[in-house]
Write an enzyme that holds these catalytic residues in place. Structure first.
Site, short mmCIF file in Angstrom:
data_model
loop_
_atom_site.label_atom_id
_atom_site.label_comp_id
_atom_site.label_asym_id
_atom_site.label_seq_id
_atom_site.Cartn_x
_atom_site.Cartn_y
_atom_site.Cartn_z
N HIS A 1 0.83 -1.21 0.00
CA HIS A 1 0.00 0.00 0.00
C HIS A 1 0.86 1.25 0.00
O HIS A 1 1.90 1.30 0.64
CB HIS A 1 -0.88 0.04 1.25
CG HIS A 1 -2.03 -0.91 1.20
ND1 HIS A 1 -1.96 -2.15 1.78
CD2 HIS A 1 -3.25 -0.82 0.64
CE1 HIS A 1 -3.11 -2.78 1.58
NE2 HIS A 1 -3.91 -2.00 0.88
N GLU B 1 -4.61 -8.00 -5.39
CA GLU B 1 -5.54 -7.33 -6.31
C GLU B 1 -4.80 -6.26 -7.12
O GLU B 1 -4.02 -5.49 -6.59
CB GLU B 1 -6.64 -6.67 -5.48
CG GLU B 1 -7.70 -5.98 -6.30
CD GLU B 1 -8.78 -5.36 -5.43
OE1 GLU B 1 -8.92 -5.73 -4.25
OE2 GLU B 1 -9.51 -4.50 -5.96
#
Length: 433
Positions: free
Chosen positions: A220, A356
């Site tokens: 992230h 993802e």
RNA sequence: GCCCGGGUGGUGUAGUGGCCCAUCAUAUGACCCUGUCACGGUCGUGACGCGGGUUCAAAUCCCGCCUCGGGCGCCA
């Protein structure tokens, strides 16, 4: 420095001036070698102490590592030299000296933590492995842009300072805009949708997105590069086709044009994904995850996929795959439901086995449904009037997706940490450099 | 947001109560060495994140702070 020759271009018989960094100095006594590195590679400079001018030898042998140097001399064929050629210098100049103690070792003899590397990114990128990542990243962006153009997209740029977010206020960075409340944009979603109703019809954007989530993971970032696509008269299936084409193009571009960089990173058999990406429905996905027995608790319809489940499924599928037909309730309101089943969304995700990569879907283009969606989310439709009102003037059916640029590079190269794929990452604790 | 695990010379590490004025590598300084390519050799230099506490004794145990990494949630 008009007459500068790249180290890689120095041919025996030439008289050249090379400029670069002092990579290493090896003083063997009567003979010493200075290795000069530039963006194309390295070349050895030879100092034979008895046969050369003392000042010249003095300068060449006492250079601190990583100083910028300029060396002029004759290039000679020499099989004992690492590259088969070496320079017999006539002139050596220290253009910009470096401190003797470096904050990290660009020759790579001693490892450095990611944190040390990021604090000293300039030096870090003198290592060919680090440099290779960004050369590959540049190729990914080039290939992706070309594929978008083949898909007849127009490249657009949308604002990054916005009055409202996409899905609420919690994960946005607030800023002050001439005394007004404003935010850093978390997604070009709304703007690119407005463009499909314009004369452009099919658009893409590659740009920064900002997320104020306080996560602390190797995948992230708080500032990331989003590769976005949106097209009028596309359904979710068309959008997945485009998505697959773009991801494949990125791999193919790298496979074709980055051989050297891949070699540097230790890839011997890098290949673009072959064949179509499997398309699993959400229902199949949770069944297959449950069947792996990896999860303590079985997933039931309506659950989001936990990270552990994604990994278990990814390992089983072993390649890129789509997850389609999600429950409407766990996909954003702007994604259209299936016409024949309102509980099913046209939303889809593209997964790499490890995480993802893409989220997309067919969008809700019907004004009434859209406004109702805002209300259901507890959002004030009036705040989004700039967006919703355009759905009153002929908004075609459309679909699109957003792809995480860094995640694409990260998964492609098997990097451990997404920060490796960003020059100057912004994460929970890092705001500088 | 919740939960773990770290911080030792410039860099990367060893050390989990006395054997440590702290190990190894690399770096760095001096000297030796004419073919290195992780050059080699000799001798030096240089560190326990900060503050408080426990103890005869703390890098090591405890508390607080700072800082870094990771897991989950959520996402790209």
């Amino acid at each position: 420095m008009e007459n500068r020759t790249y180290t890689a271009d120095a041919e025996p018989g030439d008289t050249v001036t090379v400029a670069g960094w002092a990579h290493e100095i090896r003083d063997l006594g009567g003979i010493a070698f200075l290795i000069v590195r530039d963006t194309t590679g390295k070349i050895q400079v030879k100092f034979e102490k008895d046969e050369m001018d003392d000042d010249l030898v003095e300068t060449g042998v006492n250079v601190n590592r990583e100083s910028v140097v300029q060396v002029s001399g004759a290039v000679e064929e020499e099989e004992r030299a690492p590259t088969g050629v070496e320079i017999v210098p006539e002139d050596v100049e220290v253009v910009a000296p470096a401190d003797p103690e470096l904050p990290l070792d660009p020759s790579g003899k001693v490892d450095a933590d990611i944190s040390t590397r990021l604090d000293n990114r300039t030096l870090d990128l003198r290592m060919e492995e680090s440099k290779a990542i960004f050369e590959i990243r540049a190729e990914v962006l080039r290939a992706v842009r070309e594929q978008f153009r083949d898909l007849n997209c127009t490249e657009i740029n949308t604002p990054k300072i916005v009055a409202t977010g996409t899905e609420g206020g919690t994960e946005l960075f607030p800023i002050t805009y001439f005394g007004q409340e404003a935010f850093m944009n978390q997604s070009p979603q709304l703007f690119k949708q407005l463009m499909v109703g314009s004369g452009l019809e099919r658009v893409f954007e590659i740009g920064p997105i900002f997320r104020a989530e306080e996560h602390n993971t190797p995948r992230h970032l708080n500032e990331a590069t989003s590769i976005d696509f949106e097209s009028a008269f596309y359904d979710h299936s068309d959008a997945m086709d485009a998505c697959e084409a773009v991801v494949r193009a990125a791999y193919e571009g790298v496979a074709e044009n980055c051989q050297e960089q891949l070699e540097t990173l230790g890839y011997e058999d890098f290949e673009a994904p072959s064949g179509d990406f499997p398309r699993l429905t959400y229902e199949e996905a949770i069944e297959r995850i449950n069947a792996t027995g990896e999860l303590d608790e079985q997933l039931v319809w309506g659950d989001d996929l936990p990270t552990e489940g994604e990994h278990a499924l990814g390992e089983e599928v072993g390649e890129h795959y789509f997850i389609t037909d999600w429950p409407s309730e766990i996909k954003p309101f702007y994604i259209k439901d299936h016409d024949d089943d309102e509980t099913l969304s046209t939303g889809f995700d593209l997964m790499h086995p490890s995480m993802e990569l893409v989220s997309g879907g067919q969008r809700e283009h019907r004004y009434d449904h859209l406004v109702a969606g805002f209300e259901q989310q507890g959002l004030d439709p009036d705040a989004f009037e700039y967006y919703t009102k355009m759905f009153k003037y002929g908004m075609p059916p459309h679909a699109g997706w957003g792809l995480g640029g860094e995640r694409l590079v990260m998964t492609m190269l098997g990097l451990d940490n997404i920060r490796e794929a960003v020059l100057f990452p912004r994460d929970r604790q890092r705001l500088s450099p």
